[in-house]
Design an enzyme around this catalytic site. Structure first.
Site, mmCIF file in Angstrom:
data_model
loop_
_atom_site.group_PDB
_atom_site.id
_atom_site.type_symbol
_atom_site.label_atom_id
_atom_site.label_comp_id
_atom_site.label_asym_id
_atom_site.label_seq_id
_atom_site.Cartn_x
_atom_site.Cartn_y
_atom_site.Cartn_z
ATOM 1 N N THR A 11 6.364 2.755 13.112
ATOM 2 C CA THR A 11 4.939 3.032 13.330
ATOM 3 C C THR A 11 4.703 3.666 14.696
ATOM 4 O OG1 THR A 11 2.807 1.932 13.680
ATOM 5 C CG2 THR A 11 4.738 0.611 14.104
ATOM 6 N N ASP A 12 3.581 4.381 14.832
ATOM 7 C CA ASP A 12 3.242 4.937 16.145
ATOM 8 C C ASP A 12 2.840 3.836 17.127
ATOM 9 O OD1 ASP A 12 0.745 4.279 15.101
ATOM 10 O OD2 ASP A 12 -0.173 6.242 15.451
ATOM 11 N N GLU A 13 2.579 2.625 16.609
ATOM 12 C CA GLU A 13 2.167 1.538 17.514
ATOM 13 C C GLU A 13 3.282 1.126 18.471
ATOM 14 O OE1 GLU A 13 -0.192 -1.661 16.178
ATOM 15 O OE2 GLU A 13 -1.329 -0.439 14.780
ATOM 16 N N PRO A 27 -18.052 -5.147 10.455
ATOM 17 C CA PRO A 27 -17.676 -5.574 11.812
ATOM 18 C C PRO A 27 -16.849 -4.528 12.558
ATOM 19 C CG PRO A 27 -16.267 -6.648 10.194
ATOM 20 C CD PRO A 27 -17.201 -5.773 9.417
ATOM 21 N N TYR A 57 2.488 -7.682 16.290
ATOM 22 C CA TYR A 57 2.915 -6.787 15.193
ATOM 23 C C TYR A 57 3.733 -5.629 15.743
ATOM 24 C CZ TYR A 57 2.709 -2.740 12.116
ATOM 25 O OH TYR A 57 3.054 -1.617 11.379
ATOM 26 N N SER A 58 3.170 -4.912 16.738
ATOM 27 C CA SER A 58 3.873 -3.709 17.197
ATOM 28 C C SER A 58 5.159 -4.059 17.934
ATOM 29 C CB SER A 58 2.962 -2.814 18.026
ATOM 30 O OG SER A 58 2.310 -3.524 19.032
ATOM 31 N N ALA A 59 5.181 -5.230 18.606
ATOM 32 C CA ALA A 59 6.433 -5.649 19.257
ATOM 33 C C ALA A 59 7.498 -5.932 18.199
ATOM 34 C CB ALA A 59 6.185 -6.888 20.118
ATOM 35 N N ASP A 90 13.404 -11.562 -1.115
ATOM 36 C CA ASP A 90 13.134 -11.469 0.321
ATOM 37 C C ASP A 90 14.198 -10.593 0.985
ATOM 38 O OD1 ASP A 90 12.837 -12.006 3.055
ATOM 39 O OD2 ASP A 90 12.195 -14.059 2.688
ATOM 40 N N PHE A 133 0.828 -1.221 0.000
ATOM 41 C CA PHE A 133 0.000 0.000 0.000
ATOM 42 C C PHE A 133 0.860 1.268 0.000
ATOM 43 C CE2 PHE A 133 -2.146 2.810 3.348
ATOM 44 C CZ PHE A 133 -2.740 3.634 2.404
ATOM 45 N N LYS A 153 7.648 -4.563 15.219
ATOM 46 C CA LYS A 153 8.063 -3.285 14.623
ATOM 47 C C LYS A 153 8.972 -2.516 15.596
ATOM 48 C CE LYS A 153 7.118 -1.456 11.268
ATOM 49 N NZ LYS A 153 7.744 -1.463 9.902
HETATM 50 P P1 NAD Z 1 1.533 -3.660 3.224
HETATM 51 O O1 NAD Z 1 1.224 -4.885 3.995
HETATM 52 O O2 NAD Z 1 0.490 -3.069 2.334
HETATM 53 O O3 NAD Z 1 2.820 -3.918 2.306
HETATM 54 C C1 NAD Z 1 3.953 -4.610 2.764
HETATM 55 C C2 NAD Z 1 4.786 -4.993 1.550
HETATM 56 O O4 NAD Z 1 5.954 -5.672 2.024
HETATM 57 C C3 NAD Z 1 4.077 -5.955 0.583
HETATM 58 O O5 NAD Z 1 4.227 -5.517 -0.740
HETATM 59 C C4 NAD Z 1 4.784 -7.278 0.820
HETATM 60 O O6 NAD Z 1 4.782 -8.126 -0.321
HETATM 61 C C5 NAD Z 1 6.188 -6.808 1.193
HETATM 62 N N1 NAD Z 1 6.945 -7.808 1.966
HETATM 63 C C6 NAD Z 1 6.506 -8.518 3.040
HETATM 64 N N2 NAD Z 1 7.469 -9.345 3.469
HETATM 65 C C7 NAD Z 1 8.560 -9.140 2.659
HETATM 66 C C8 NAD Z 1 9.872 -9.679 2.617
HETATM 67 N N3 NAD Z 1 10.276 -10.626 3.486
HETATM 68 N N4 NAD Z 1 10.724 -9.250 1.663
HETATM 69 C C9 NAD Z 1 10.324 -8.298 0.754
HETATM 70 N N5 NAD Z 1 9.085 -7.763 0.753
HETATM 71 C C10 NAD Z 1 8.215 -8.163 1.698
HETATM 72 O O7 NAD Z 1 2.049 -2.588 4.284
HETATM 73 P P2 NAD Z 1 1.843 -1.017 4.315
HETATM 74 O O8 NAD Z 1 0.571 -0.711 4.997
HETATM 75 O O9 NAD Z 1 2.139 -0.463 2.987
HETATM 76 O O10 NAD Z 1 3.016 -0.615 5.327
HETATM 77 C C11 NAD Z 1 4.325 -0.356 4.847
HETATM 78 C C12 NAD Z 1 5.232 -0.096 6.033
HETATM 79 O O11 NAD Z 1 4.745 1.007 6.771
HETATM 80 C C13 NAD Z 1 5.322 -1.258 7.013
HETATM 81 O O12 NAD Z 1 6.641 -1.334 7.476
HETATM 82 C C14 NAD Z 1 4.370 -0.870 8.125
HETATM 83 O O13 NAD Z 1 4.763 -1.441 9.349
HETATM 84 C C15 NAD Z 1 4.548 0.643 8.134
HETATM 85 N N6 NAD Z 1 3.390 1.382 8.623
HETATM 86 C C16 NAD Z 1 2.171 1.251 8.015
HETATM 87 C C17 NAD Z 1 1.096 2.022 8.453
HETATM 88 C C18 NAD Z 1 -0.264 1.934 7.808
HETATM 89 O O14 NAD Z 1 -1.186 2.588 8.289
HETATM 90 N N7 NAD Z 1 -0.455 1.171 6.758
HETATM 91 C C19 NAD Z 1 1.277 2.924 9.519
HETATM 92 C C20 NAD Z 1 2.521 2.968 10.149
HETATM 93 C C21 NAD Z 1 3.582 2.236 9.663
HETATM 94 O O1 DAU Z 2 -1.014 3.104 13.722
HETATM 95 C C1 DAU Z 2 -0.267 2.621 12.645
HETATM 96 C C2 DAU Z 2 -0.723 1.226 12.286
HETATM 97 O O2 DAU Z 2 -2.012 1.359 11.673
HETATM 98 C C3 DAU Z 2 0.233 0.507 11.332
HETATM 99 O O3 DAU Z 2 1.461 0.326 11.970
HETATM 100 C C4 DAU Z 2 -0.350 -0.838 10.867
HETATM 101 O O4 DAU Z 2 0.490 -1.426 9.898
HETATM 102 C C5 DAU Z 2 -1.715 -0.592 10.261
HETATM 103 O O5 DAU Z 2 -2.316 -1.824 9.913
HETATM 104 C C6 DAU Z 2 -2.612 0.162 11.238
HETATM 105 O O6 DAU Z 2 -2.934 -0.674 12.381
HETATM 106 P P1 DAU Z 2 -4.406 -0.683 13.021
HETATM 107 O O7 DAU Z 2 -4.568 -1.918 13.806
HETATM 108 O O8 DAU Z 2 -4.697 0.615 13.697
HETATM 109 O O9 DAU Z 2 -5.262 -0.724 11.651
HETATM 110 P P2 DAU Z 2 -6.604 -1.491 11.268
HETATM 111 O O10 DAU Z 2 -7.071 -0.891 9.983
HETATM 112 O O11 DAU Z 2 -6.446 -2.968 11.323
HETATM 113 O O12 DAU Z 2 -7.610 -1.052 12.421
HETATM 114 C C7 DAU Z 2 -7.932 0.318 12.621
HETATM 115 C C8 DAU Z 2 -8.922 0.367 13.784
HETATM 116 O O13 DAU Z 2 -10.165 -0.229 13.348
HETATM 117 C C9 DAU Z 2 -8.504 -0.446 14.998
HETATM 118 O O14 DAU Z 2 -8.939 0.230 16.175
HETATM 119 C C10 DAU Z 2 -9.261 -1.767 14.867
HETATM 120 C C11 DAU Z 2 -10.537 -1.336 14.158
HETATM 121 N N1 DAU Z 2 -11.131 -2.357 13.270
HETATM 122 C C12 DAU Z 2 -10.347 -2.894 12.296
HETATM 123 C C13 DAU Z 2 -10.854 -3.853 11.427
HETATM 124 C C14 DAU Z 2 -9.982 -4.472 10.359
HETATM 125 C C15 DAU Z 2 -12.473 -2.705 13.409
HETATM 126 O O15 DAU Z 2 -13.195 -2.194 14.271
HETATM 127 N N2 DAU Z 2 -12.978 -3.645 12.549
HETATM 128 C C16 DAU Z 2 -12.229 -4.258 11.576
HETATM 129 O O16 DAU Z 2 -12.753 -5.116 10.843
#
Ligand code: NAD
Ligand code: DAU
Length: 341
Positions: free
Chosen positions: A125-127, A205, A150-152, A59, A11, A154
């Site tokens: 991440t902020d987590e 949900p 996950y957060s541990a 990888d 993403f 990260k």
């Molecule tokens: P995502 O799950 O959409 O994408 C992760 C990508 O990493 C995928 O394309 C996957 O194929 C690739 N990948 C996984 N394992 C791999 C490996 N061993 N070698 C090479 N590639 C690999 O994740 P995202 O939401 O785009 O998040 C990207 C980064 O940002 C992550 O590090 C995540 O922890 C961090 N982050 C995301 C959010 C969020 O809200 N999405 C917020 C804070 C931090």
């Molecule tokens: O804060 C940064 C993090 O945000 C990133 O590090 C993670 O990679 C990213 O996945 C995201 O984590 P969250 O757990 O906050 O995201 P998620 O979209 O899974 O959930 C957002 C909020 O919505 C959380 O409070 C859980 C709730 N939720 C989520 C899903 C999937 C629901 O209530 N129902 C659901 O079906």
């Protein structure tokens, strides 16, 4: 400049690759991605014949392979995004999170050190900070108290990156951002999942009481911040990135239903996520003051555009969900329905 972007088919990674091609067209981007369920080349289909973007399937944990890649492409800087990113999945199966996020990152750091990479941007991440009470916001010096596997994982990778700076002198900058939203987000995360379910008139949900708060950041504002951190961040420093848009989950779900003209009766409160963090809020003062970052999107405008994008790009999400993820999605979905409150 030659840049290695890891996880560039996910993403944020795919949005980042597209953003960098636009604002730094002279750079060569090497995109290393193993293509898990969350990584899709379709996210970058428009760059298929762009010579400035080189996709390499592999990888991050394969150190020999990564070292060769860094050497062959004379990589100057690494932007490390590859990870397992979904909290719910980390509760169901934590091991791959340790494998990719901890071990994978350590190997990538070591390969970068060995090959003389000039800057390593660690996307954290902020987590890592855990959960907040009703007031206050995370600063870069807030204690690290991760809750989920996950957060541990990260937090471990974030600290490993800083250790490679302090111990081995690798030039590392760490960013910690809040919840991203925007186009190309896999429909397992809150916003796209709710949009897809609503479009199918399926229940939405909502975990627990729906009052958990996240601080939403538009993915393009995040990409801008990552570029600033790469180019201007100080080595060994951490920068928080947050959109200043705190919302309760239930408010977001209702806003999505309203944008789609669907009834609120689709909302189903289900059993809470174990260890569910109550509230996240980011204080982004440091990146604003030091690097001049300002987010361009308001949440309401960004959510509206994002929901429209999912409506207009049904084929994209149907294709990415029809792969290996489908069975998982179906099984989780029925589990959630069984435990509905
Ligand atoms: P995502 O799950 O959409 O994408 C992760 C990508 O990493 C995928 O394309 C996957 O194929 C690739 N990948 C996984 N394992 C791999 C490996 N061993 N070698 C090479 N590639 C690999 O994740 P995202 O939401 O785009 O998040 C990207 C980064 O940002 C992550 O590090 C995540 O922890 C961090 N982050 C995301 C959010 C969020 O809200 N999405 C917020 C804070 C931090
Ligand atoms: O804060 C940064 C993090 O945000 C990133 O590090 C993670 O990679 C990213 O996945 C995201 O984590 P969250 O757990 O906050 O995201 P998620 O979209 O899974 O959930 C957002 C909020 O919505 C959380 O409070 C859980 C709730 N939720 C989520 C899903 C999937 C629901 O209530 N129902 C659901 O079906």
């Amino acid at each position: 400049m030659n840049i290695l972007v890891t996880g560039g088919c996910g993403f944020i990674g795919s949005n980042l690759v597209r953003y960098l091609r636009r604002v730094r067209p002279e750079w060569k981007l090497v995109n290393l991605d193993t293509l898990t369920y969350a990584g899709n080349l379709e996210n970058l289909i428009d760059l298929e014949s762009d010579p400035g973007h080189v996709f390499v399937r592999g990888d991050i944990g394969d150190r020999e392979f990564v070292e060769k890649l860094l050497r062959e492409h004379a990589i100057d800087s690494v932007m490390h995004l590859a990870a397992e990113s979904h909290v719910d999945r980390s509760i169901l199966g934590p091991e791959v999170f340790v494998q990719t996020n901890v071990l994978g990152t350590q190997r990538l750091l070591e390969a970068s050190r060995q090959q003389g990479v000039k800057r390593f941007l660690m996307v954290s991440t902020d987590e890592v900070y855990g959960s907040l009470g009703p007031t206050g916001a995370f600063t870069e010096t807030s204690p690290l108290q991760p809750s989920s596997p996950y957060s541990a994982s990260k937090t471990s990778s974030d600290l490993l990156a800083l250790a490679w700076h302090h111990t081995f002198g690798l030039d590392v900058v760490v960013t910690r951002c809040s919840n991203n939203y925007g186009r190309y987000q896999f429909p397992e995360k809150l916003i796209p999942l709710m949009v897809v379910n609503a479009l199918h008139d399926k229940p939405l949900p909502v975990y627990g009481d729906g009052a958990n708060v996240r601080d939403w950041l538009h993915v393009e504002d995040h990409c801008q911040a990552l570029l600033l951190a790469l180019e201007k961040g100080r080595a060994g420093e951490v920068y928080n990135i947050g959109g200043g848009a705190e919302r309760k989950n239930i408010e977001i779900v209702k806003a999505i239903l309203s944008l789609l003209g669907k009834p609120e009766s689709l909302i189903k409160f289900v059993k809470d996520r174990p260890g569910h963090d109550r509230r996240y809020a980011i204080d982004p003062s440091k990146i604003k003051a030091e690097l001049g970052w300002t987010p361009a999107h308001t949440f309401e405008q960004g959510l509206d555009e994002t929901v429209r994008w999912y409506v207009d790009n049904r084929e994209w999400w149907q294709r990415v969900m029809s792969g290996a993820y489908r069975d998982y999605f179906d099984s989780q979905y029925s589990t959630r329905l069984q435990v509905m409150g």
